[in-house]
Design an enzyme around this catalytic site. Structure first.
Site, PDB file in Angstrom:
ATOM      1  N   ASP A 171     -11.366   1.495  -3.414  1.00  0.00           N
ATOM      2  CA  ASP A 171      -9.941   1.303  -3.153  1.00  0.00           C
ATOM      3  C   ASP A 171      -9.704   1.835  -1.751  1.00  0.00           C
ATOM      4  O   ASP A 171      -9.005   2.819  -1.534  1.00  0.00           O
ATOM      5  CB  ASP A 171      -9.081   2.036  -4.188  1.00  0.00           C
ATOM      6  CG  ASP A 171      -7.603   1.642  -4.100  1.00  0.00           C
ATOM      7  OD1 ASP A 171      -7.291   0.712  -3.323  1.00  0.00           O
ATOM      8  OD2 ASP A 171      -6.776   2.263  -4.794  1.00  0.00           O
ATOM      9  N   GLU A 203      -7.029  -7.454  -0.020  1.00  0.00           N
ATOM     10  CA  GLU A 203      -5.641  -7.442   0.439  1.00  0.00           C
ATOM     11  C   GLU A 203      -5.583  -7.245   1.953  1.00  0.00           C
ATOM     12  O   GLU A 203      -5.704  -6.139   2.450  1.00  0.00           O
ATOM     13  CB  GLU A 203      -4.876  -6.323  -0.252  1.00  0.00           C
ATOM     14  CG  GLU A 203      -4.997  -6.313  -1.774  1.00  0.00           C
ATOM     15  CD  GLU A 203      -4.612  -4.963  -2.341  1.00  0.00           C
ATOM     16  OE1 GLU A 203      -3.478  -4.501  -2.092  1.00  0.00           O
ATOM     17  OE2 GLU A 203      -5.461  -4.346  -3.028  1.00  0.00           O
ATOM     18  N   TYR A 233      -6.139 -10.951  -7.600  1.00  0.00           N
ATOM     19  CA  TYR A 233      -7.424 -10.466  -8.112  1.00  0.00           C
ATOM     20  C   TYR A 233      -8.318 -11.687  -8.348  1.00  0.00           C
ATOM     21  O   TYR A 233      -7.970 -12.586  -9.115  1.00  0.00           O
ATOM     22  CB  TYR A 233      -7.258  -9.734  -9.437  1.00  0.00           C
ATOM     23  CG  TYR A 233      -6.524  -8.419  -9.376  1.00  0.00           C
ATOM     24  CD1 TYR A 233      -7.198  -7.219  -9.143  1.00  0.00           C
ATOM     25  CD2 TYR A 233      -5.150  -8.368  -9.571  1.00  0.00           C
ATOM     26  CE1 TYR A 233      -6.524  -6.012  -9.118  1.00  0.00           C
ATOM     27  CE2 TYR A 233      -4.462  -7.157  -9.538  1.00  0.00           C
ATOM     28  CZ  TYR A 233      -5.157  -5.987  -9.314  1.00  0.00           C
ATOM     29  OH  TYR A 233      -4.485  -4.791  -9.281  1.00  0.00           O
ATOM     30  N   GLN A 252      -7.563  -4.038   2.465  1.00  0.00           N
ATOM     31  CA  GLN A 252      -7.814  -3.108   1.370  1.00  0.00           C
ATOM     32  C   GLN A 252      -8.741  -3.785   0.363  1.00  0.00           C
ATOM     33  O   GLN A 252      -8.439  -4.881  -0.128  1.00  0.00           O
ATOM     34  CB  GLN A 252      -6.502  -2.701   0.693  1.00  0.00           C
ATOM     35  CG  GLN A 252      -6.639  -1.583  -0.324  1.00  0.00           C
ATOM     36  CD  GLN A 252      -6.638  -0.192   0.314  1.00  0.00           C
ATOM     37  OE1 GLN A 252      -6.445  -0.065   1.518  1.00  0.00           O
ATOM     38  NE2 GLN A 252      -6.834   0.828  -0.492  1.00  0.00           N
ATOM     39  N   HIS A 284       3.649  -0.021  -2.624  1.00  0.00           N
ATOM     40  CA  HIS A 284       4.005  -1.439  -2.722  1.00  0.00           C
ATOM     41  C   HIS A 284       5.510  -1.696  -2.769  1.00  0.00           C
ATOM     42  O   HIS A 284       5.986  -2.549  -3.533  1.00  0.00           O
ATOM     43  CB  HIS A 284       3.334  -2.066  -3.939  1.00  0.00           C
ATOM     44  CG  HIS A 284       1.838  -2.159  -3.844  1.00  0.00           C
ATOM     45  ND1 HIS A 284       1.165  -2.328  -2.650  1.00  0.00           N
ATOM     46  CD2 HIS A 284       0.870  -2.094  -4.812  1.00  0.00           C
ATOM     47  CE1 HIS A 284      -0.139  -2.373  -2.881  1.00  0.00           C
ATOM     48  NE2 HIS A 284      -0.347  -2.226  -4.173  1.00  0.00           N
ATOM     49  N   ASN A 304       0.845  -1.189   0.000  1.00  0.00           N
ATOM     50  CA  ASN A 304       0.000   0.000   0.000  1.00  0.00           C
ATOM     51  C   ASN A 304       0.886   1.247   0.000  1.00  0.00           C
ATOM     52  O   ASN A 304       2.037   1.193  -0.405  1.00  0.00           O
ATOM     53  CB  ASN A 304      -1.006  -0.011   1.153  1.00  0.00           C
ATOM     54  CG  ASN A 304      -2.341   0.584   0.755  1.00  0.00           C
ATOM     55  OD1 ASN A 304      -2.420   1.663   0.186  1.00  0.00           O
ATOM     56  ND2 ASN A 304      -3.414  -0.142   1.049  1.00  0.00           N
ATOM     57  N   ARG A 305       0.369   2.369   0.467  1.00  0.00           N
ATOM     58  CA  ARG A 305       1.034   3.659   0.243  1.00  0.00           C
ATOM     59  C   ARG A 305       1.669   4.236   1.503  1.00  0.00           C
ATOM     60  O   ARG A 305       1.173   4.017   2.614  1.00  0.00           O
ATOM     61  CB  ARG A 305       0.028   4.663  -0.338  1.00  0.00           C
ATOM     62  CG  ARG A 305      -0.481   4.255  -1.710  1.00  0.00           C
ATOM     63  CD  ARG A 305      -1.671   5.100  -2.149  1.00  0.00           C
ATOM     64  NE  ARG A 305      -2.107   4.725  -3.494  1.00  0.00           N
ATOM     65  CZ  ARG A 305      -2.985   3.748  -3.738  1.00  0.00           C
ATOM     66  NH1 ARG A 305      -3.511   3.062  -2.744  1.00  0.00           N
ATOM     67  NH2 ARG A 305      -3.328   3.475  -4.988  1.00  0.00           N
ATOM     68  N   HIS A 311      -1.579  -9.597  -3.511  1.00  0.00           N
ATOM     69  CA  HIS A 311      -2.403  -8.739  -4.365  1.00  0.00           C
ATOM     70  C   HIS A 311      -3.185  -9.555  -5.407  1.00  0.00           C
ATOM     71  O   HIS A 311      -3.325  -9.130  -6.558  1.00  0.00           O
ATOM     72  CB  HIS A 311      -1.525  -7.705  -5.056  1.00  0.00           C
ATOM     73  CG  HIS A 311      -2.233  -6.411  -5.382  1.00  0.00           C
ATOM     74  ND1 HIS A 311      -3.331  -6.358  -6.208  1.00  0.00           N
ATOM     75  CD2 HIS A 311      -2.004  -5.148  -4.972  1.00  0.00           C
ATOM     76  CE1 HIS A 311      -3.723  -5.100  -6.324  1.00  0.00           C
ATOM     77  NE2 HIS A 311      -2.939  -4.340  -5.570  1.00  0.00           N
TER      78      HIS A 311
END
Length: 358
Positions: free
Chosen positions: A254, A322, A182, A291, A106, A80-81, A180
């Site tokens: 998100d 996530e 999907y 997330q 990431h 993440n950030r 991560h």
């Protein structure tokens, strides 16, 4: 081990990669590559007993290296950030790469998703496993401390994929690991997930600013209908709600949800259902948060790289769930900072469990 097969999976940056496929007596299979400790495929049955791959992914290490969607990868050292790519630790300021607008994402320019890890086949014949490990040296991507990390994927007897993360460091450093993946329960190449049904075991989520950094507030989902998944809603049902600026900023979901219950205990975080075929996915985790990303920019991130079997992945083609610490925790004083210190190893478990709805 008889329930694990291995084959070449191309190469990245001149290093050869391999694909490890785990199978069990019930017919389930899951595949992983040592490139990025990445989860590549997962075959689960529908209500008719037909198995299909429900994980977005690619056919070679070269294709994983060419896309920027982090599909199936382990993200680190900090997933993440981090706001501005900056943080302070033990009185020292650190500046990391800024690779997502004004922020660090990431793990930076070359996160842990872009290395070939060391692989070890383990587990049992009934529940085969593969363990990926690497050493992240002091200063890698600007982070302090040398970190030894491992990620173990186990294919359980009931078809669940259990992910066990472990890490230790010789100096204080932030840590936040996630996978991560999907998911698309209709099949990885079946279009969008917007019609699938989602339930979240979370009363609270974190609103973000224009750059996807948490504002520092914690909002209750009550009164914010587009963000409440306490009961099942289709993912796309309220994704373009006119009065939801948070959704407009991200072009969908998100956002980090605070998982009910006590962090450190394995507890349910989410359930995803595809009504058309009966597939169900339940996510449980020891992590404090998750997330939820509806693949809003997936088409751009894939960048035209063909997926498995030539699939073309567009926006909303998969849902990422996530499990992790909250974003920017190192700078968010109201959250427990995700700092790994010598003598106190990091450990985390997440289980993705399939089932079938009649």
């Amino acid at each position: 081990m008889k329930n694990v097969s291995t084959k070449p999976f191309g190469s990245a940056d001149g290093v050869s990669a391999s694909l490890y496929t785990l199978t069990n007596a019930a017919g389930f299979s899951a595949s992983f590559t040592d490139y990025g400790a990445t989860w590549v495929a997962w075959l689960t049955p529908d209500r008719a007993g037909t198995f299909a791959d429900v994980l977005l992914g690619f056919d070679s290490a070269e294709k994983y290296a060419a896309q920027k969607a982090y599909a199936g990868a382990v993200c680190g050292r900090v997933a993440n950030r981090i706001a501005g790519g900056k943080f302070s630790l033990d009185g020292k300021e650190y500046q990391l790469a800024v690779n997502n607008g004004p922020n660090h994402l990431h793990g930076g320019e070359r996160g842990w998703n872009a290395y070939v890890w060391t692989a070890e086949i383990c587990g049992t014949d009934a529940e085969p496993a593969v363990k990926f490990s690497r050493v992240s040296p002091d200063g890698e991507e600007g982070y302090p401390g040398t970190v030894k990390v491992s990620v173990t994927y186990t294919l359980c007897a009931d078809g669940a994929v259990r992910i066990d993360y472990a890490a230790e460091s010789d100096a204080a450093t932030p840590i936040n690991l996630t996978n991560h993946a999907y998911f698309n329960l209709a099949g990885h190449a079946s279009g969008t997930v917007l019609g699938q049904w989602l339930q979240l075991y979370a009363d609270k989520f974190l609103p973000t600013d224009e750059t996807a950094i948490p504002t520092g507030e914690v909002w209750h989902v009550n009164g914010l209908r587009p963000f409440s998944f306490r009961v099942f809603h289709q993912i796309g049902e309220r994704i373009d709600a006119k009065n939801a600026r948070q959704l407009a900023l991200a072009k969908g979901y998100d956002h980090c949800y605070v998982v009910d219950g006590h962090a450190g205990t394995l507890r349910p975080a989410a359930t995803l259902v595809c009504e058309e075929n009966g597939r169900v996915l339940t996510v449980s985790t020891t992590e404090p948060a998750m997330q939820v990303y509806s693949g809003n920019w997936l088409g751009d991130a894939v960048g035209g790289v063909p997926g498995k079997d030539g699939a073309a992945y567009a926006d909303y083609a998969g849902l990422a769930l996530e499990t992790q610490h909250v974003p920017d925790a190192i700078n968010q004083g109201q959250f427990r900072a995700n700092v790994l210190v010598p003598g106190r190893p990091y450990a985390s478990t997440t289980v993705y469990r399939p089932s079938v709805q009649a």
